[in-house]
Structures are given as structure tokens and as C-alpha cells.
Design a protein around this motif. Structure first.
Motif, PDB file in Angstrom:
ATOM      1  N   LEU A  45      31.249  41.613  24.723  1.00 25.50           N
ATOM      2  CA  LEU A  45      31.201  40.228  24.738  1.00 25.50           C
ATOM      3  C   LEU A  45      31.224  39.532  23.260  1.00 25.50           C
ATOM      4  CD1 LEU A  45      28.243  39.797  27.324  1.00 25.50           C
ATOM      5  CD2 LEU A  45      30.727  39.059  27.573  1.00 25.50           C
ATOM      6  N   PHE A  46      30.647  40.239  22.475  1.00 21.65           N
ATOM      7  CA  PHE A  46      30.705  39.698  21.053  1.00 21.65           C
ATOM      8  C   PHE A  46      31.910  40.098  20.116  1.00 21.65           C
ATOM      9  CE2 PHE A  46      26.309  38.674  21.854  1.00 21.65           C
ATOM     10  CZ  PHE A  46      25.950  37.640  21.281  1.00 21.65           C
ATOM     11  N   LEU A  47      32.676  40.880  20.459  1.00 20.29           N
ATOM     12  CA  LEU A  47      33.718  41.421  19.939  1.00 20.29           C
ATOM     13  C   LEU A  47      35.279  40.707  20.758  1.00 20.29           C
ATOM     14  CD1 LEU A  47      33.354  45.180  18.920  1.00 20.29           C
ATOM     15  CD2 LEU A  47      33.156  42.932  17.317  1.00 20.29           C
ATOM     16  N   GLY A  48      34.894  39.863  21.804  1.00 16.17           N
ATOM     17  CA  GLY A  48      35.936  39.228  22.532  1.00 16.17           C
ATOM     18  C   GLY A  48      36.625  40.017  23.491  1.00 16.17           C
ATOM     19  N   LYS A  49      36.265  41.126  23.748  1.00 15.90           N
ATOM     20  CA  LYS A  49      37.049  42.144  24.681  1.00 15.90           C
ATOM     21  C   LYS A  49      36.645  41.972  25.953  1.00 15.90           C
ATOM     22  CE  LYS A  49      37.185  45.715  21.247  1.00 15.90           C
ATOM     23  NZ  LYS A  49      36.767  47.122  20.747  1.00 15.90           N
ATOM     24  N   SER A  50      35.543  41.070  26.271  1.00 18.37           N
ATOM     25  CA  SER A  50      35.116  40.658  27.802  1.00 18.37           C
ATOM     26  C   SER A  50      34.632  39.341  27.577  1.00 18.37           C
ATOM     27  CB  SER A  50      34.034  41.494  28.281  1.00 18.37           C
ATOM     28  OG  SER A  50      33.541  41.179  29.473  1.00 18.37           O
ATOM     29  N   LYS A  51      35.214  38.574  28.598  1.00 19.64           N
ATOM     30  CA  LYS A  51      34.543  36.961  28.721  1.00 19.64           C
ATOM     31  C   LYS A  51      33.695  36.801  29.542  1.00 19.64           C
ATOM     32  CE  LYS A  51      38.669  35.352  25.952  1.00 19.64           C
ATOM     33  NZ  LYS A  51      38.091  35.633  24.910  1.00 19.64           N
ATOM     34  N   SER A  52      33.014  37.800  30.581  1.00 20.20           N
ATOM     35  CA  SER A  52      32.162  37.678  31.749  1.00 20.20           C
ATOM     36  C   SER A  52      31.216  38.501  31.698  1.00 20.20           C
ATOM     37  CB  SER A  52      33.012  37.426  32.764  1.00 20.20           C
ATOM     38  OG  SER A  52      33.550  38.547  32.989  1.00 20.20           O
ATOM     39  N   PHE A  53      30.033  38.152  32.250  1.00 23.86           N
ATOM     40  CA  PHE A  53      28.770  38.978  32.438  1.00 23.86           C
ATOM     41  C   PHE A  53      29.131  39.852  33.737  1.00 23.86           C
ATOM     42  CE2 PHE A  53      26.581  35.179  30.949  1.00 23.86           C
ATOM     43  CZ  PHE A  53      25.968  35.601  29.765  1.00 23.86           C
ATOM     44  N   PRO A  54      28.625  41.008  33.753  1.00 25.03           N
ATOM     45  CA  PRO A  54      28.829  41.811  34.766  1.00 25.03           C
ATOM     46  C   PRO A  54      28.636  41.199  36.328  1.00 25.03           C
ATOM     47  CG  PRO A  54      27.144  42.836  32.971  1.00 25.03           C
ATOM     48  CD  PRO A  54      27.677  41.398  32.715  1.00 25.03           C
ATOM     49  N   SER A  55      27.829  40.176  36.340  1.00 28.61           N
ATOM     50  CA  SER A  55      27.593  39.620  37.665  1.00 28.61           C
ATOM     51  C   SER A  55      28.918  38.704  38.040  1.00 28.61           C
ATOM     52  CB  SER A  55      26.464  38.680  37.569  1.00 28.61           C
ATOM     53  OG  SER A  55      26.533  37.617  36.527  1.00 28.61           O
ATOM     54  N   GLY A  56      29.772  38.536  36.902  1.00 29.99           N
ATOM     55  CA  GLY A  56      31.126  37.603  37.228  1.00 29.99           C
ATOM     56  C   GLY A  56      31.194  36.320  36.595  1.00 29.99           C
ATOM     57  N   GLY A  57      29.893  36.013  36.098  1.00 26.60           N
ATOM     58  CA  GLY A  57      29.769  34.682  35.441  1.00 26.60           C
ATOM     59  C   GLY A  57      30.444  34.778  34.100  1.00 26.60           C
ATOM     60  N   GLN A  58      30.796  33.440  33.752  1.00 24.60           N
ATOM     61  CA  GLN A  58      31.599  33.065  32.015  1.00 24.60           C
ATOM     62  C   GLN A  58      30.194  33.519  31.245  1.00 24.60           C
ATOM     63  OE1 GLN A  58      32.815  29.386  31.113  1.00 24.60           O
ATOM     64  NE2 GLN A  58      33.603  29.718  29.136  1.00 24.60           N
ATOM     65  N   ALA A  59      30.885  34.265  30.326  1.00 27.52           N
ATOM     66  CA  ALA A  59      29.959  34.499  29.147  1.00 27.52           C
ATOM     67  C   ALA A  59      30.361  33.840  27.805  1.00 27.52           C
ATOM     68  CB  ALA A  59      29.596  36.035  28.787  1.00 27.52           C
ATOM     69  N   VAL A  60      29.375  33.063  26.952  1.00 26.47           N
ATOM     70  CA  VAL A  60      29.638  32.432  25.802  1.00 26.47           C
ATOM     71  C   VAL A  60      28.710  32.845  24.789  1.00 26.47           C
ATOM     72  CG1 VAL A  60      29.998  30.217  24.561  1.00 26.47           C
ATOM     73  CG2 VAL A  60      30.597  30.346  27.001  1.00 26.47           C
ATOM     74  N   PRO A  61      29.126  33.900  24.345  1.00 23.45           N
ATOM     75  CA  PRO A  61      28.451  34.422  22.938  1.00 23.45           C
ATOM     76  C   PRO A  61      28.088  33.468  21.727  1.00 23.45           C
ATOM     77  CG  PRO A  61      30.527  35.554  22.901  1.00 23.45           C
ATOM     78  CD  PRO A  61      30.454  34.472  23.993  1.00 23.45           C
ATOM     79  N   VAL A  62      26.966  33.458  21.425  1.00 19.34           N
ATOM     80  CA  VAL A  62      26.725  32.696  20.112  1.00 19.34           C
ATOM     81  C   VAL A  62      26.003  33.651  18.940  1.00 19.34           C
ATOM     82  CG1 VAL A  62      26.531  30.316  21.066  1.00 19.34           C
ATOM     83  CG2 VAL A  62      24.301  31.634  21.156  1.00 19.34           C
ATOM     84  N   ASN A  63      26.733  33.594  17.827  1.00 20.35           N
ATOM     85  CA  ASN A  63      25.769  34.199  16.498  1.00 20.35           C
ATOM     86  C   ASN A  63      24.667  33.161  15.903  1.00 20.35           C
ATOM     87  OD1 ASN A  63      27.469  36.817  16.501  1.00 20.35           O
ATOM     88  ND2 ASN A  63      29.189  35.666  15.421  1.00 20.35           N
ATOM     89  N   GLN A  64      24.092  33.928  15.124  1.00 18.48           N
ATOM     90  CA  GLN A  64      23.225  33.449  14.221  1.00 18.48           C
ATOM     91  C   GLN A  64      24.145  33.272  12.761  1.00 18.48           C
ATOM     92  OE1 GLN A  64      19.244  34.710  13.163  1.00 18.48           O
ATOM     93  NE2 GLN A  64      18.653  34.790  15.482  1.00 18.48           N
ATOM     94  N   ASN A  65      23.833  32.385  12.026  1.00 19.03           N
ATOM     95  CA  ASN A  65      24.499  32.114  10.877  1.00 19.03           C
ATOM     96  C   ASN A  65      24.564  33.331  10.216  1.00 19.03           C
ATOM     97  OD1 ASN A  65      24.388  29.410  11.354  1.00 19.03           O
ATOM     98  ND2 ASN A  65      22.880  28.703  10.271  1.00 19.03           N
ATOM     99  N   GLU A  66      25.790  33.334   9.189  1.00 19.75           N
ATOM    100  CA  GLU A  66      26.263  34.299   8.271  1.00 19.75           C
ATOM    101  C   GLU A  66      25.073  34.582   7.344  1.00 19.75           C
ATOM    102  OE1 GLU A  66      30.287  35.007   6.590  1.00 19.75           O
ATOM    103  OE2 GLU A  66      30.573  33.198   7.787  1.00 19.75           O
ATOM    104  N   GLY A  67      24.757  35.905   7.010  1.00 20.75           N
ATOM    105  CA  GLY A  67      23.638  36.017   6.284  1.00 20.75           C
ATOM    106  C   GLY A  67      22.188  36.405   6.555  1.00 20.75           C
ATOM    107  N   SER A  68      21.839  35.891   8.080  1.00 20.23           N
ATOM    108  CA  SER A  68      20.661  36.090   8.662  1.00 20.23           C
ATOM    109  C   SER A  68      20.516  37.587   8.651  1.00 20.23           C
ATOM    110  CB  SER A  68      20.553  35.349   9.788  1.00 20.23           C
ATOM    111  OG  SER A  68      21.386  36.004  10.832  1.00 20.23           O
ATOM    112  N   ALA A  69      19.118  38.056   8.657  1.00 21.25           N
ATOM    113  CA  ALA A  69      18.939  39.473   8.885  1.00 21.25           C
ATOM    114  C   ALA A  69      19.204  39.890  10.342  1.00 21.25           C
ATOM    115  CB  ALA A  69      17.380  39.667   8.762  1.00 21.25           C
ATOM    116  N   ALA A  70      19.014  39.060  11.162  1.00 18.68           N
ATOM    117  CA  ALA A  70      19.275  39.580  12.694  1.00 18.68           C
ATOM    118  C   ALA A  70      20.541  39.628  12.746  1.00 18.68           C
ATOM    119  CB  ALA A  70      18.567  38.338  13.581  1.00 18.68           C
ATOM    120  N   ARG A  71      21.412  38.806  12.398  1.00 20.64           N
ATOM    121  CA  ARG A  71      22.935  38.797  12.452  1.00 20.64           C
ATOM    122  C   ARG A  71      23.561  40.007  11.818  1.00 20.64           C
ATOM    123  NH1 ARG A  71      27.562  34.415  11.935  1.00 20.64           N
ATOM    124  NH2 ARG A  71      29.427  35.732  11.658  1.00 20.64           N
TER     125      ARG A  71
END
Length: 141
Positions: A45-71
Motif C-alpha cells: 500500500l505504501f509503495l503504491g503496488k496496491s491501491k485497495s485493502f484486502p476486503s476490496g475497499g479503496q486504500a489511501v495511505p498517509v505518511n507522517q512528515n519527513e524526518g519524524s521518528a515514526a516515519r
């Protein structure tokens, strides 16, 4: 004087180690029709290789800001790329017209608020930020 420096050094090391080992949780809207995702599902999902969840619904990934520890932790653990590799990966896809990177949504609170308000979004936050407004579907240790 030496004991003061040793104490300061020890507390710095302990605080940095707890910071480095913070747990990252991948979150979705509570109404999502699934309870968990695999690391591969999340990576795709986060590398753009898939655009939907396993259940079939559309998936829209969101990142944290660049430089954040979590990202940084998320990109290295799930996407298997450091910050510059991740940026280069998406730059190439954008340049060739083959993809659009996830939007940068902000910090833990901003990502959690977006995901809680939109059933199609998926994001990641520090596990300590999770509450009932979102559902955890994957955790990084």
C-alpha cells in the motif's frame, strides 16, 4: 564531577534507547472490514503496488512528515528503505507517471485524526497515540 557526567551519559543513553524502540502502529478507520494486515500488505500500500485493502475497499495511505521518528522507523522496517531511498523510489515513479506518493499528513495527532475521519485512509502513529477512534491492524516492535 565524573559521576555527574556518567549519570548524564547514562540517562541520555536510556532516554535515546527508549525513543529508538518506540512501537509504531499501523491504523485504519474502526469500521474497516478487516482486523489485521500483513507486513507485505502494508508495504504494498505504501509503495503504491496496491491501491485497495484486502476486503476490496479503496486504500489511501498517509505518511507522517519527513524526518519524524515514526516515519523513519516505518520506512526502514516495512518498506525496507531509508529516507533517501524512499524519496528516490517515489521520485522515479512520479517522473515516469507510474504513481503518486502518499501525502504527508503531519504528526501522530494529525494522522490519527485523518484516519479516524476517513474509512479509506491508512496511516501509522506511535502506538502510545492510539485510542478508540482508530483500529490497529499491524504493529512494528
Amino acid at each position: 564531577m565524573k559521576t555527574v557526567f556518567k549519570s548524564l551519559a547514562a540517562s541520555l543513553v536510556l532516554s535515546l534507547s527508549s525513543f529508538c524502540f518506540a512501537e509504531v502502529a499501523v491504523i485504519v478507520h474502526p469500521s474497516a472490514g478487516f482486523d489485521s494486515l500483513t507486513e507485505d500488505d502494508v508495504s504494498r500500500l505504501f509503495l503504491g503496488k496496491s491501491k485497495s485493502f484486502p476486503s476490496g475497499g479503496q486504500a489511501v495511505p498517509v505518511n507522517q512528515n519527513e524526518g519524524s521518528a515514526a516515519r523513519d522507523k516505518f520506512n526502514e522496517a516495512v518498506c525496507k528503505k531509508n529516507a533517501s531511498q524512499y524519496k528516490a523510489y517515489w521520485s522515479q515513479l512520479v517522473f515516469t507517471g507510474k504513481g503518486t506518493p502518499p501525502k504527508d499528513a503531519g504528526d501522530d495527532a494529525a494522522v490519527k485524526a485523518l484516519v479516524a475521519a476517513n474509512p479509506n485512509m491508512i496511516g501509522y502513529v506511535d502506538a502510545s497515540a492510539v485510542d478508540a477512534s482508530v483500529k490497529v491492524v499491524f504493529k512494528l516492535p
